[in-house]
Design a protein around this motif. Structure first.
Motif, PDB file in Angstrom:
ATOM      1  N   MET A 133       3.042   3.213  -5.373  1.00  0.00           N
ATOM      2  CA  MET A 133       2.450   2.708  -6.610  1.00  0.00           C
ATOM      3  C   MET A 133       0.999   2.299  -6.401  1.00  0.00           C
TER       4      MET A 133
ATOM      5  N   GLU B  49       8.962 -12.879   0.552  1.00  0.00           N
ATOM      6  CA  GLU B  49       8.096 -12.928   1.734  1.00  0.00           C
ATOM      7  C   GLU B  49       6.630 -12.975   1.297  1.00  0.00           C
TER       8      GLU B  49
ATOM      9  N   SER C 138       3.047  -3.482   7.823  1.00  0.00           N
ATOM     10  CA  SER C 138       2.964  -3.041   9.220  1.00  0.00           C
ATOM     11  C   SER C 138       2.512  -1.591   9.404  1.00  0.00           C
ATOM     12  N   ASN C 139       2.555  -0.794   8.342  1.00  0.00           N
ATOM     13  CA  ASN C 139       2.264   0.632   8.506  1.00  0.00           C
ATOM     14  C   ASN C 139       0.737   0.883   8.521  1.00  0.00           C
TER      15      ASN C 139
ATOM     16  N   VAL D 167       4.781  -4.567  -3.887  1.00  0.00           N
ATOM     17  CA  VAL D 167       5.782  -4.452  -2.818  1.00  0.00           C
ATOM     18  C   VAL D 167       7.143  -4.225  -3.460  1.00  0.00           C
TER      19      VAL D 167
ATOM     20  N   ALA E 230       0.843  -1.198   0.000  1.00  0.00           N
ATOM     21  CA  ALA E 230       0.000   0.000   0.000  1.00  0.00           C
ATOM     22  C   ALA E 230       0.875   1.244   0.000  1.00  0.00           C
TER      23      ALA E 230
END
Ligand SMILES: NC(=O)c1ccc[n+]([C@@H]2O[C@H](COP(=O)([O-])OP(=O)(O)OC[C@H]3O[C@@H](n4cnc5c(N)ncnc54)[C@H](OP(=O)(O)O)[C@@H]3O)[C@@H](O)[C@H]2O)c1
Length: 291
Positions: free
Chosen positions: A22, A88, A47-48, A81, A19
């Motif tokens: 891009m 991952e 995590s954000n 990502v 998120a």
């Protein structure tokens, strides 16, 4: 609104894994062109939480801190990502993504082969957009994997056409596309910075110099898109013998302008290939589903 857009409102749900910049640009473009309603777009990140909440507040899309609800709801999953996080993410979605879904990767440099090896039979398309998607002016190139059908490619093309221009290329040319138009906006911003600073150094107010430089870029881009002439012809038309433009271009050419640009784009393409080697799933190594 195109027919496809009307149809898509009812049929398509897109899930963004990642998120960041891009994903934000794509969401903004898709909503700006009314390709999808906000509730047909899902986003998740690592995590954000603040950033995720910000997307929901700005666009009204669906967000989730974990992947299962997104993977359940979306027919099209966009991997957005950074290259270093590819493994991952693949580990987290392998075994969960279904064959009737389409995975579109915008991750620079990660080859279809690596994605396909991890995703086992799932249709995959690689896309190389740029951040001008946020203003519906991305230059995007697509390359289809071996399980992707013509219909998948048409769907992906329509998604990226909603946020600019979209073309299809052979996968081996995507590194060049990455170097040319993926990273390209930064080169243009650098040029505008340099032009503005030069104007300011020579006495113009800094803000005014920037305004003139930006409008010059907009005007030149419109000339290029609205006239049949190629850039060389347009350049010749504004270059009178012995005039100011010729004087400036002479300096640029003497300093090797074209060679510098070529070297920069070539280095970016090489970097895309290096990134593929650094982060790709090695031969024979399986990406295992995370538990
Ligand atoms: N920006 C461009 O101009 C551009 C142009 C063409 C292609 N691309 C490609 O687009 C991709 C994304 O670039 P960006 O600029 O958007 O990067 P970014 O702003 O750094 O965003 C990356 C996102 O990935 C998320 N993420 C990382 N690991 C994750 C995981 N395991 N599960 C879910 N989400 C995860 C991050 O979440 P957290 O923030 O929570 O860590 C972040 O939201 C890159 O591969 C890049 O090569 C970018």
């Amino acid at each position: 609104m195109f027919f496809w857009e009307v149809r898509s409102v009812n049929q398509m749900v897109i899930g963004m894994i990642g998120a960041g910049n891009m994903a934000d640009a794509l969401i903004k473009g898709l909503l700006g062109r009314h390709v999808l309603p906000p509730d047909a777009i899902w986003a998740t990140n690592r995590s954000n939480r603040e950033r995720l909440a910000g997307l929901q507040a700005r666009y009204g899309i669906q967000i989730t801190p974990v992947k299962p609800p997104l993977l359940e709801a979306a027919g099209i999953i966009v991997l957005a990502v950074k290259p270093k996080d590819t493994r991952e993410v693949l580990g987290q979605i392998t075994g969960v993504v279904r064959r009737e879904q389409l995975v579109i990767s915008v991750i620079a440099g990660i080859p279809l082969e690596s994605l396909e090896r991890a995703l086992r039979g799932i249709p995959v398309i690689r896309a190389m957009p740029n951040t001008s998607a946020a203003v519906l002016a991305s230059a995007t190139a697509l390359a289809a994997g071996r399980h992707a059908t013509g219909e998948h490619l048409r769907t992906a093309t329509r998604i990226f056409e909603a946020v600019g221009d979209a073309v299809t290329v052979r996968e081996d040319l995507l590194d060049v596309v990455t170097a040319l138009s993926g990273s390209g906006p930064a080169y243009v911003y650098r040029l505008i910075e340099a032009m503005s600073h030069a104007g300011a150094d020579l006495g113009l107010d800094g803000e005014l110099a920037r305004r003139l430089a930006v409008q010059t870029l907009i005007g030149a881009a419109r000339m290029l898109t609205e006239s049949a002439a190629d850039p060389g012809e347009l350049r010749r038309r504004v270059t009178s013998p012995g005039g100011t433009t010729m004087a400036a271009l002479g300096v640029l050419e003497n300093r090797g302008f074209a060679e510098i640009v070529r070297e920069a784009i070539s280095r970016a393409a090489e970097r895309a290939r290096e990134m593929a080697d650094e982060f790709a799933v090695p031969d024979g190594q399986e990406v295992r589903p995370e538990v």
